[in-house]
Design a protein around this motif. Sequence first.
Motif, PDB file in Angstrom:
ATOM      1  N   ALA A 234       0.802  -1.105   0.158  1.00  0.00           N
ATOM      2  CA  ALA A 234      -0.064  -0.235   0.093  1.00  0.00           C
ATOM      3  C   ALA A 234       0.758   1.125  -0.025  1.00  0.00           C
ATOM      4  CB  ALA A 234      -1.125  -0.059   1.152  1.00  0.00           C
TER       5      ALA A 234
ATOM      6  N   ALA B 188      -5.099   0.749  -2.762  1.00  0.00           N
ATOM      7  CA  ALA B 188      -4.280  -0.452  -2.774  1.00  0.00           C
ATOM      8  C   ALA B 188      -5.002  -1.546  -2.484  1.00  0.00           C
ATOM      9  CB  ALA B 188      -3.228  -0.304  -1.596  1.00  0.00           C
TER      10      ALA B 188
ATOM     11  N   TYR C  53       0.618   3.594  -3.039  1.00  0.00           N
ATOM     12  CA  TYR C  53      -0.641   3.996  -3.461  1.00  0.00           C
ATOM     13  C   TYR C  53      -1.162   5.226  -2.363  1.00  0.00           C
ATOM     14  CZ  TYR C  53      -1.480  -0.310  -6.326  1.00  0.00           C
ATOM     15  OH  TYR C  53      -1.365  -0.983  -7.286  1.00  0.00           O
TER      16      TYR C  53
END
Length: 131
Positions: A113, A122, A116
């Motif tokens: 993640a 994500a 993102y």
Amino acid sequence: MDAIDKLLAQLQTEYKEVQPEQQQSKSATAKSFIPPSPKSASFIDNLLAEVQADFAQQDVALELKRQQELEQERIRQEQLKVKQLEALKVQAKEWLAKVDPLSSEGLWFERFAESYSSKLEAAIEYLRNND
């Protein structure tokens, strides 16, 4: 001799009656081979132009209808994508709520993640690729 003269007169009369009929049929045949006058040719040209214009108009109408159908299909596909994305958002929120951040999957996801803008984004990408 008188009988011969009567017969000859009768033949001449019949010949005179038949001759105008033959000339009329010859003139009718000759008229059928005469090309149409310029006036009738221009009428035919105008009629042909009208028919061509009608076909062109029908082609334009069909093309417009086809383009409208394609546009409607494109809009429908986009609406479908939006609905799918909304459904994925719901799934991603549920998945984020369930994932244990200290599990191997949770730790892996934390690193995933980072690239993102949000964990939700994500999670959506993760679920999209794993379905």
